[in-house]
Enzyme design. Structure first.
Site, PDB file in Angstrom:
ATOM      1  N   GLU A 216       0.833  -1.190   0.000  1.00 32.35           N
ATOM      2  CA  GLU A 216       0.000   0.000   0.000  1.00 32.35           C
ATOM      3  C   GLU A 216       0.871   1.245   0.000  1.00 32.35           C
ATOM      4  O   GLU A 216       1.900   1.299   0.672  1.00 32.35           O
ATOM      5  CB  GLU A 216      -0.918   0.003   1.231  1.00 32.35           C
ATOM      6  CG  GLU A 216      -1.728  -1.280   1.390  1.00 32.35           C
ATOM      7  CD  GLU A 216      -2.579  -1.303   2.653  1.00 32.35           C
ATOM      8  OE1 GLU A 216      -3.105  -0.236   3.035  1.00 32.35           O
ATOM      9  OE2 GLU A 216      -2.709  -2.384   3.258  1.00 32.35           O
ATOM     10  N   GLU A 335      -9.971   6.444   1.949  1.00 32.92           N
ATOM     11  CA  GLU A 335     -10.371   5.764   3.188  1.00 32.92           C
ATOM     12  C   GLU A 335     -10.326   6.769   4.330  1.00 32.92           C
ATOM     13  O   GLU A 335      -9.460   7.642   4.361  1.00 32.92           O
ATOM     14  CB  GLU A 335      -9.426   4.598   3.477  1.00 32.92           C
ATOM     15  CG  GLU A 335      -9.656   3.891   4.820  1.00 32.92           C
ATOM     16  CD  GLU A 335      -8.584   2.852   5.133  1.00 32.92           C
ATOM     17  OE1 GLU A 335      -8.635   2.292   6.238  1.00 32.92           O
ATOM     18  OE2 GLU A 335      -7.697   2.623   4.279  1.00 32.92           O
TER      19      GLU A 335
END
Length: 432
Positions: A216, A335
């Site tokens: 990520e 997010e």
């Protein structure tokens, strides 16, 4: 007057001299070429674990330290002595100083000024050293929790994670890289315990058990991690897990894992070149080009920022059946992690705080979304809009939303707008 024999021997002697001179010339040329090879050959660098008297995994002592104008300290650590050396799978690991796979050839952002103050103010660490963001030793080592996934019961947690993301379809062993240009925004967060981010995910394994493995990278506004360091600014981050966020993995360079080789980018450092919603109204934008590509020669996943090779995740970090050359799932998007509240939703915003329908330049976005497939290994293809549209995951569109598009802007390829105001929108309710 020379005799006949003497006169006949002169040409023979001359030929011997010429032959000798030619031999010496060849030897000198060969010697010069050999010395050039010796001069250009790069010595191998190996990771070497450093420990203090507490036997704690840590970076080797810094050679130099720099105070950055945002209040942060950056330590220049020997590249061989970075914390990655403590990972059991990286014992005596030979550092890959440059990739054998090039980044995707597309419009680069490298010509713009460096997005971090350390590079602007100090240029970078000396050759052979990497910059490490100095963390408060008393601050908690926070971890990520849950990846975006299909709707279902969430694990019990002190925070609620909400998403506005899009995905390529799950396909076993299909992908070997991912890329996007991200707008860098300055989302407001309700308190220091909440965060807001924009990132890409490379995923292998299963969401249903501890086999989930991820790579990520993106930017994140998380003041709880960056006290006294431009707290509410977006910070570059990398993350990885090899067991569904259970024990393995961490942010940035806080644990053994990611191997950095570049000397000016600060993993975990602030990115002061970001735009707020007010600045976007004035047409100001900031971006970062992120690419992650698998290098099948060295068996590592390389990270490129604005076309520069920063470092890599060795495949050896992961179980032998996952992320060893391929991934089965790709995601891009936003997010937030917010505190539970049954009566009112958090006012933490995602992206710029504008909804996707606001479009450019108000909405946050990711553009030129591409991926590398295992067959061709190239990333010059736009991600399939049909797949991305079908793969959209919105936890609650009235709080945070996403809209995938194609070819409405020159050179943007496949892209999406995403984000939203959270509880600043009266239709966004509490989080039970």
């Amino acid at each position: 007057m020379a005799s006949l024999n003497e006169s006949q021997s002169l040409p023979r002697s001359w030929r011997c001299c010429v032959a000798l001179l030619l031999s010496l010339s060849f030897l000198m040329v060969g010697s010069t070429q050999a010395s050039r090879k010796l001069q250009t050959a790069q010595p191998q660098r190996r990771l070497q674990a450093h420990r203090d008297n507490t036997d704690t995994a840590m970076h080797a002592p810094s050679a130099q330290s720099y105070l950055v104008s945002d209040g942060s300290w950056v330590d220049c650590v020997p590249i061989e002595g970075q914390i990655a050396a403590h990972h059991p799978a990286l014992k005596d690991h030979i550092i890959k100083m440059r990739p054998s796979v090039p980044p995707n050839a597309r419009s680069s952002l490298g010509a713009r000024s460096h997005p971090q103050l350390f590079a602007r103010e100090h240029g970078g660490c000396p050759d052979g050293y990497i910059p490490v963001q100095r963390m408060d030793p008393n601050s908690p080592r926070l971890r990520k929790e849950h990846p975006p996934q299909a709707p279902g019961p969430a694990p019990v947690d002190v925070a609620v994670h909400e998403y506005a993301v899009t995905t390529m379809p799950v396909s076993s062993g299909a992908y070997s890289g991912s890329a996007a240009v991200l707008s860098v925004n300055g989302p407001t967060v309700a308190n220091t315990r909440e965060f807001s981010l924009s990132q890409l995910w490379i995923i292998d394994g299963s969401f249903k058990d501890t086999s989930l493995c991820t790579i990520e990278v993106g930017w994140q506004t998380y003041p709880g991690r960056h006290t006294g360091d431009a707290d509410f600014a977006p910070h570059l981050f990398v993350y990885w897990t090899a067991d569904h966020y259970n024990i393995s993995g961490c942010y940035d360079l806080e644990c053994p894992g990611f191997v950095q080789v570049e000397n000016s980018w600060v993993i975990g450092g602030a990115m002061p070149s970001y735009t707020t919603l007010e600045q976007l109204n004035n047409g100001e934008i900031a971006e970062v080009d992120i690419q992650v590509l698998y290098d099948s020669t060295d068996l590592v996943w390389w990270l490129f920022l604005n076309g520069v090779a920063i470092g890599y995740w060795p495949a050896a970090l992961y179980p032998s059946t996952y992320l060893h050359g391929t991934a089965n799932f790709l995601e891009w998007g936003g997010e937030v992690a917010i505190e539970k509240n049954n009566t009112a939703h958090s006012r933490t915003v995602m992206g710029s705080g504008a909804v996707p329908t606001a479009g450019f330049p108000l909405s946050a976005y990711q553009r030129n979304i591409t991926y590398a497939d295992v067959v061709s290994g190239v990333t010059n293809m736009d991600a399939n809009v049909k797949y991305l549209t079908e793969g959209q995951i919105r936890t609650d569109p009235s709080c945070y939303d996403i809209a995938v598009q194609l070819n409405n802007y020159a050179n943007w390829g496949t892209y999406f707008f995403f984000g939203g105001p959270g509880g600043n929108n009266v239709f966004c309710k509490g989080t039970p």
